[in-house]
Design a protein around this motif. Structure first.
Motif, short mmCIF file in Angstrom:
data_model
loop_
_atom_site.label_atom_id
_atom_site.label_comp_id
_atom_site.label_asym_id
_atom_site.label_seq_id
_atom_site.Cartn_x
_atom_site.Cartn_y
_atom_site.Cartn_z
N THR A 117 -20.70 46.19 38.46
CA THR A 117 -19.56 46.78 37.67
C THR A 117 -18.99 47.59 38.82
O THR A 117 -17.67 47.61 38.81
CB THR A 117 -19.97 47.50 36.46
OG1 THR A 117 -20.67 46.63 35.63
CG2 THR A 117 -18.90 48.31 35.96
N ARG A 118 -19.68 48.61 39.37
CA ARG A 118 -19.12 49.41 40.23
C ARG A 118 -18.62 48.64 41.46
O ARG A 118 -17.43 49.13 41.69
CB ARG A 118 -20.10 50.26 40.86
CG ARG A 118 -19.61 51.23 42.11
CD ARG A 118 -20.96 52.21 42.60
NE ARG A 118 -21.63 51.06 43.34
CZ ARG A 118 -23.05 50.93 43.14
NH1 ARG A 118 -23.56 51.76 42.50
NH2 ARG A 118 -23.47 50.09 43.98
N ASP A 119 -19.17 47.84 42.08
CA ASP A 119 -18.55 46.79 42.94
C ASP A 119 -17.10 46.22 42.64
O ASP A 119 -16.24 46.11 43.48
CB ASP A 119 -19.52 45.72 43.65
CG ASP A 119 -20.78 46.47 44.23
OD1 ASP A 119 -20.84 47.50 44.73
OD2 ASP A 119 -21.60 45.58 44.36
N LYS A 154 -25.11 47.87 36.51
CA LYS A 154 -24.39 48.91 36.89
C LYS A 154 -23.71 48.87 38.62
O LYS A 154 -22.68 49.06 38.56
CB LYS A 154 -25.42 50.08 37.21
CG LYS A 154 -24.84 51.35 37.53
CD LYS A 154 -25.95 52.55 37.46
CE LYS A 154 -25.31 53.63 38.02
NZ LYS A 154 -26.16 54.88 38.21
N ARG A 205 -15.25 47.36 40.34
CA ARG A 205 -14.02 48.44 40.18
C ARG A 205 -13.52 48.86 41.67
O ARG A 205 -12.49 49.02 41.87
CB ARG A 205 -14.73 49.51 39.32
CG ARG A 205 -14.80 49.52 37.89
CD ARG A 205 -14.76 50.81 37.21
NE ARG A 205 -14.72 50.62 35.67
CZ ARG A 205 -15.64 50.39 34.90
NH1 ARG A 205 -17.03 50.69 35.31
NH2 ARG A 205 -15.66 50.23 33.55
N ASP A 206 -14.53 49.02 42.54
CA ASP A 206 -14.20 49.44 43.86
C ASP A 206 -13.28 48.32 44.61
O ASP A 206 -12.52 48.64 45.30
CB ASP A 206 -15.41 49.53 44.44
CG ASP A 206 -16.37 50.84 44.32
OD1 ASP A 206 -15.98 51.71 43.40
OD2 ASP A 206 -17.37 50.76 44.85
#
Length: 147
Positions: A62-64, A59, A66-67
């Motif tokens: 994936t967030r990093d 999680k 996308r950011d």
């Protein structure tokens, strides 16, 4: 809290291993200042986290990614990177190295993998890739131990 629940409670690393954590962060800082593409490092960490089945790290990375502007198509194709045109030959060599460091198969031909890496990276970058793999596998195991 009953004894069974207490026995199963995760270990608080901030409390019980606080002296080690700054050293680990120093390695992460060294990686961040290496020649590696910081955005691609998110994908390397994500791939190892997927293999290690670390939900927390999947999680987070994936967030990093996308950011950092990573495209959904590359994120979607990460599990099939060998067959995807979304990744360059250099990225594929690094992903192969990451998987080898994560799976640690006895019959793995690390020499051939290093040879492929050397087509795209200098030895300093390969050292950094090796530390990325070492650290994410360490962090994954810390997190998985708290599942």
């Amino acid at each position: 809290m009953d004894q069974i629940a207490l026995d199963k409670k995760p270990i608080n690393l901030l409390q019980h291993a606080s002296g080690a954590l700054p050293a680990l962060q120093e390695v992460e800082n060294w990686i961040a200042n290496s020649s590696l593409d910081r955005d691609f490092v998110h994908l390397l960490k994500l791939r190892a986290s997927q293999m290690n089945e670390c939900a927390y790290c999947v999680k987070m990375h994936t967030r990093d990614a996308r950011d950092a502007g990573e495209k959904d198509e590359r994120l979607d194709h990460l599990v099939i990177w060998r067959y995807s045109p979304q990744f360059s030959d250099a990225e594929k060599a690094a992903l192969a190295w990451m998987e080898a460091m994560t799976s640690l198969k006895p019959a793995m031909d690390y020499g051939s993998l290093r040879g492929e890496l050397r087509r795209h990276y200098d030895d300093a970058a390969i050292a950094a890739l090796t530390l990325v793999g070492s650290m994410i596998n360490l962090w994954n195991r810390v997190q998985v131990s708290n599942h």
